[in-house]
Design a protein around this motif. Sequence first.
Motif, short mmCIF file in Angstrom:
data_model
loop_
_atom_site.label_atom_id
_atom_site.label_comp_id
_atom_site.label_asym_id
_atom_site.label_seq_id
_atom_site.Cartn_x
_atom_site.Cartn_y
_atom_site.Cartn_z
N GLU A 97 10.03 9.72 -20.64
CA GLU A 97 9.25 10.62 -19.79
C GLU A 97 8.95 11.93 -20.53
O GLU A 97 7.85 12.47 -20.45
CB GLU A 97 10.01 10.86 -18.47
N SER A 101 5.33 13.40 -21.37
CA SER A 101 4.82 14.73 -21.02
C SER A 101 4.48 15.52 -22.27
O SER A 101 3.58 16.36 -22.27
CB SER A 101 5.82 15.48 -20.14
N ARG A 236 9.80 21.51 -17.84
CA ARG A 236 9.27 20.16 -17.59
C ARG A 236 8.87 19.98 -16.13
O ARG A 236 7.87 19.33 -15.82
CB ARG A 236 10.31 19.11 -17.96
N ASN A 240 5.14 19.32 -14.98
CA ASN A 240 4.86 18.12 -14.20
C ASN A 240 4.09 18.44 -12.92
O ASN A 240 3.10 17.79 -12.60
CB ASN A 240 6.20 17.45 -13.87
N ASN A 244 0.23 17.43 -12.17
CA ASN A 244 -0.11 16.68 -10.95
C ASN A 244 -1.19 17.42 -10.15
O ASN A 244 -2.11 16.80 -9.60
CB ASN A 244 1.13 16.52 -10.06
N GLY A 314 7.98 11.27 -13.14
CA GLY A 314 7.84 12.72 -13.18
C GLY A 314 8.50 13.43 -12.02
O GLY A 314 9.40 14.24 -12.23
N SER A 318 11.97 15.47 -11.86
CA SER A 318 11.88 16.87 -11.44
C SER A 318 12.87 17.15 -10.32
O SER A 318 13.57 18.16 -10.32
CB SER A 318 10.46 17.18 -10.94
#
Lengths: 348, 381
Positions: A97, A101, A236, A240, A244, A314, A318
């Motif tokens: 992941e 990213s 991160r 994220n 989005n 993601g 998170s």
Amino acid sequence: MNQNLQTILDFIQQSKHLSEDEKATLTKAAKDADKALTISEFKLVRTEKVKRTTAILLEETIEELEHKRKAIEDSNNALQKSLKELKATQSQLIQSEKMASLGELTAGIAHEIQNPLNFVNNFSEVSKELLEEMQEELEEGNLEDVKEIANDVIQNLEKILHHGQRADGIVKGMLMHSRSNSGEKESVDINNLVDEYLRLAYHGLRSKDKSFNAKLETNYDDSIKTVNVVPQDIGRVVLNLITNAFYAVNEKNLLQETQGDKYEPTVSVATNTMKNNIEISVKDNGNGIPQKALDKIFQPFFTTKPTGQGTGLGLSLSYDIVKAHNGELKVETKEGQGTKFIIKIPII
Amino acid sequence: MKSKTIKASATATLINELDKALSDGFKPTLAIIFSSIKQDWKAVCNMLDERNIKVFGATTAGEFIDGDIEEGSIVVMLLDMNTAYFKLEFLETSEKTTFEDAKKLGSIGKKTFSNPAFILATGGIFIDGEHVIDGITEGFGSEVTVFGGMAGDDLIAEKPIVFTNNKSKDNAIVALIIDKDKIDVRGIASCGWEAIGTTKTVTKSEGNIVYTIDDKPALDTLMKYLGVEVKLDETQEIVAFLNSWYYPLQLERENGDTVIRATRFANQKERSLICTGSVAQGSKIKFSLPPDFDAIETVVSECKSIKDNPEQQADALIMFSCVSRHLSFGALMQEEIEQVQNIWNAPMVGFFTYGEYGRSKIGNNEFHNNACCVVALKEKA
């Protein structure tokens, strides 16, 4: 009847010294004694029988429980092994992941590095020319001009150093983002961190999709100084959420364009202090999250993006990161109007 | 309603006893006969039939009137119950049709009286007692009153018989259907066997045949855990498993209630156990041991609990007591019977059964093993 009791009974019956009443009383006593003896004998036999069975049953039950204990131990070991494998897979997934990213960041980073590089190149070129000029002035003995030129070169080199350091900072940040998490918390300027990732995300997307455009609104609470967090982890999460948000407004924009409606894609990022917490909010005016998907957005591998465009990890990661900071990750959404994600982290 | 009990160990003696009982002008309409398989119960039945007395009868594994326990004898309770207050039914059945036949009996009871009670005796050795209870409940409804026992054959385990006037058979049900509006019928089934060891699962079963317990052959499991042996007989596949009367299975019901299932036969080839009632696949079971001798007090106190008040009287008492109780309590069995009888102080007749029907203190109508089921009858004023 018991032989001894029978002998006593016979003796009583034959006795000439006893009255009939006495005989009757003694006979009854002997018969009662015989009954009591019979019952006692029966109880003894049955108790022995049950005792024997209980002993066998106990032995077998102990053996059975030992087998069960062994089976539980075996399955426990197997579970431990699975858990270890699961944790290893989870680490791999988290790393994947991160790399995914990082891919999203690469374009933004390239854009960010390009600026200092341009400065470095331009100032280096100018400095080279200045130094050539200085050589000429030296040959002519114009020391005053030489001093002046030298000052200019120093200024240029300072600028080169500044932009070089800036590029170095960006590269270091990128490396931090991709490397395995040390989990060490540091004192971090949250506003800077959020702003940096906002820009990286925006330029990243822009460089991939030239047509993408969105209004960026920022509202940082200057009273927030530094907060103890793991910077690459919180970075991160912010990245994220912003990615989005951009995805959401872009999707709506494409839809509105085909329908010919007017729409201004807007992403707002804000920070706030709330009692003992700081809040980072990322808000978009996209289509919102449908109710049926809302319960699942924090589940691993859940994604509404087309295959290949999202890992589905993601928001799940998170959520875990914010949780590990003893914080909360909340979502507010209205279908057709947009979504707001709020990261709440305690100030320690 | 008046009742008298008589007993004898020969037919001729019994006829004499009967004459004595009738000599004071007593005119019984109903006879409850519990007889050893060795006795000529047919002759007694015919003799009663000639006197227009209806017969409810079963062969036994020991019989008793009041506190006198007999073996190899015949005991009779004579009642002058109004013939309009009862009906005798005799239904032939089979292993496969037990449920349907019992259902038919339930319907007959429903048609005969608006508020009936069923007192049953069932014969045969492979009849599933649970099917009997389920069938009657299906035919009548869940609020049915059922008490009774499975006939015995002095532990030969071949052909326990039930009979009535001119009819007798092993695979059959004889039912005394009583009008509860006229006769108060109340009773209770009480057991006392204690579970021991770990809970086990019946992993394969069909009806009343248990093939595997915890995925191991059921017969071997029972023999291993309880140290009991089956008398081997090369000529027969299915052999009697008398030892297991002592150590039955305790079956856990979903409502938390428990019921005892004795394993009457063992299949040497299949290594399976043949129980007296159904044991559903997946059931949770435990092994069980005979209770302490003070369990008699529990039975007596539970029997007391069915009385509305201490002064309440009964005209007649019928007791169906599992043969395993006799084997386990020995000489103390007499005390249990006497103490139960003393609660009502009424004439009592009973026999040692291969299974009992009735409602326990907290449970539903069930088919039991290792239980004592007592029924008190009293004509309403």
